[in-house]
Design an enzyme around this catalytic site. Structure first.
Site, PDB file in Angstrom:
ATOM      1  N   ALA A   1     -11.363  11.522  -4.437  1.00 21.51           N
ATOM      2  CA  ALA A   1     -11.798  10.145  -4.665  1.00 21.51           C
ATOM      3  C   ALA A   1     -10.677   9.129  -4.503  1.00 21.51           C
ATOM      4  CB  ALA A   1     -12.405  10.025  -6.064  1.00 21.51           C
TER       5      ALA A   1
ATOM      6  N   CYS B   1       0.205   9.486   1.001  1.00 28.48           N
ATOM      7  CA  CYS B   1       1.014  10.699   1.132  1.00 28.48           C
ATOM      8  C   CYS B   1       0.564  11.549   2.310  1.00 28.48           C
ATOM      9  CB  CYS B   1       0.962  11.512  -0.159  1.00 28.48           C
ATOM     10  SG  CYS B   1      -0.670  12.150  -0.584  1.00 28.48           S
TER      11      CYS B   1
END
EC number: 1.2.1.70
Length: 453
Positions: free
Chosen positions: A119, A55
């Site tokens: 993460a 994204c």
């Protein structure tokens, strides 16, 4: 070795451009094959390639063939996505050699993420590598590069506190909702999507007091599994209009290539909300829409409707910008780890300068050994099989002992940046011009990005 990177990310391109150049999972096979396979007799742009599309970034990593330029990659992006190059070329960055390794290691460590230290990027880097591996576009160089980058990410998370309290994009989206609306208890929250982003959003919504969740996804089994885990209601995708009509907050994160929510969907939902109100003079109903998908799930003109507040991933900066200041000392340590991993890759890459010459040297030595062994055995025709084996073993041992010193010397020289010089000397001494030409081709094209600029 022409290690090359072309890309754009949340720091150089807004979501409107990133979504136009994003590669879906179904796009990846054809894109990687176009990059690494010959076309109408022309050599491919890359001998190896990996595409990292998330994204927040679209990046092409590759080992470029001689003659490949940055403009070729721009043309590939324009043709593949059917977009004019002028609409995005100003947002691209280009790196070569060691800078590529540094960028990827920092990316895998979460240092280049919108949400510092998040993460999820490490899993995305691994998935990009594995997808390219399945297609067959990963060779020894990108294999080594991505393994070292994944180690960098793992080390940064284990050896620093960068991940402690780090937000994810999902958490930042929920925090944005909390800041806008305050207490989430009693709010109707609609999650659209059944992947990791939606699951993390569900976790954070519950942690922030949300108690009325509905999950909608095209794959009902995934939505049902999420709903069961988090005590949410599950609706089929066909019931999306009904779910929108009930929702105060919508968080969407599907992998759809085009929007799934358009202006008329939200207009109808708002009209339904207004009709359901007993108070005719009340303020118009409001909806908070948080679009975490790239390409976007919610059409941009939805924001023009009264009472609608639409946010995209780019709007999360206001939530997470403080983390950079809070973790500046940790970032310094993380960058040191990144540099250690970059040096490891660079040392390995330099040793590869020696491989063509060493391979040709051993091939030539083996040819000579076989010729002389065959000549000797013709003259010693009365030898037993055991005696022949002894002589053959002797010939191999002599060759290996003779080649060991120059092999070791060339490898050590390459590790210290002298590989080209020593390889040239060795090729001339042993008449290995073909190997030298091969190496020169592999090492050339230093103007790869300069031509673009």
């Amino acid at each position: 070795m022409n290690l090359f990177l072309a890309g754009l990310d949340h720091t150089t391109a807004p979501v409107e451009i990133r979504e136009q150049l994003a590669f879906s999972q179904t796009d990846l096979p054809s894109a990687l094959l176009q990059l690494t396979q010959a076309d109408n007799g022309s050599p491919p742009l890359f001998t190896e390639a990996v595409i990292l599309s998330t994204c927040n970034r679209v990046e092409i990593y590759g080992v470029a063939n001689p003659g490949t330029t940055a403009q070729h990659v721009v043309d590939f992006l324009a043709n593949f996505h059917r977009r004019p190059a002028g609409s995005f070329v100003h947002t691209l960055y280009f790196y070569q050699g060691e800078a590529v390794a540094r960028h990827l290691c920092a990316t895998a460590a979460g240092l280049r993420s919108l949400v510092l230290g998040e993460a999820q990027i490490q899993g995305q880097v691994r998935s990009a590598y594995e997808a390219a591996q399945r297609i067959g576009s990963v060779g020894s160089v990108l294999h080594r590069l991505f393994q070292i980058a994944l180690v960098a990410g793992k080390r940064v998370r284990h050896e620093t506190t960068i991940g402690k309290g780090a937000a994810s994009v999902s958490q930042a989206g929920v925090e944005l909702a909390r800041r806008r609306l305050g207490d989430l208890r009693g709010r109707e929250v609609l999650l659209i999507g059944g992947g990791e982003v939606s699951e993390l959003a569900a976790q954070n919504l519950i942690a922030n007091g949300a108690d009325r969740l509905t999950i909608v996804n095209r794959t009902s089994s995934r939505a049902a599994a999420l709903a069961e885990r988090y005590g949410a209601e599950m609706l089929d995708f066909g019931a999306l209009p009904e779910a929108l009509a009930r929702a105060d907050i919508v968080i969407s994160s599907t992998a759809a290539p085009v929007p799934i929510i358009y202006r008329h969907h939200i207009a109808e939902a708002l009209s339904h909300k207004q009709r359901m109100r007993a108070c005719g003079d009340c303020d118009p109903p409001a909806m908070l829409l948080i679009d975490l998908a790239v390409p976007r799930d919610i059409a941009a003109d939805v924001a023009e409707l009264p009472g609608v507040y639409l946010f995209t991933v780019d709007d999360l900066r206001e939530v997470v910008s403080h983390t950079i200041e809070l973790r500046s000392a940790v970032i310094d340590i993380a960058n040191q780890i990144v540099e250690e991993q970059v040096r490891e890759f660079s040392d390995w890459l330099r040793t590869q300068e020696a491989l063509p010459v060493l391979t040709m040297l051993r091939q030539r030595a083996e040819e000579v050994r076989n010729e002389e062994l065959t000549r000797a055995l013709r003259r010693l025709h009365d030898l037993s099989p055991e005696q022949r084996a002894v002589i053959e073993g002797l010939s191999r041992s002599i060759v290996n002992k003779l080649l060991h010193p120059p092999t070791r010397c060339l490898r050590e020289a390459a590790a210290h940046g002298q590989g080209k010089r020593y390889a040239t000397m060795l090729a001339e001494l042993f008449n290995l011009e073909h190997a030298l030409e091969h190496k020169a081709g592999a090492m050339g094209n230093t103007e790869l990005t300069d031509r673009m600029r």
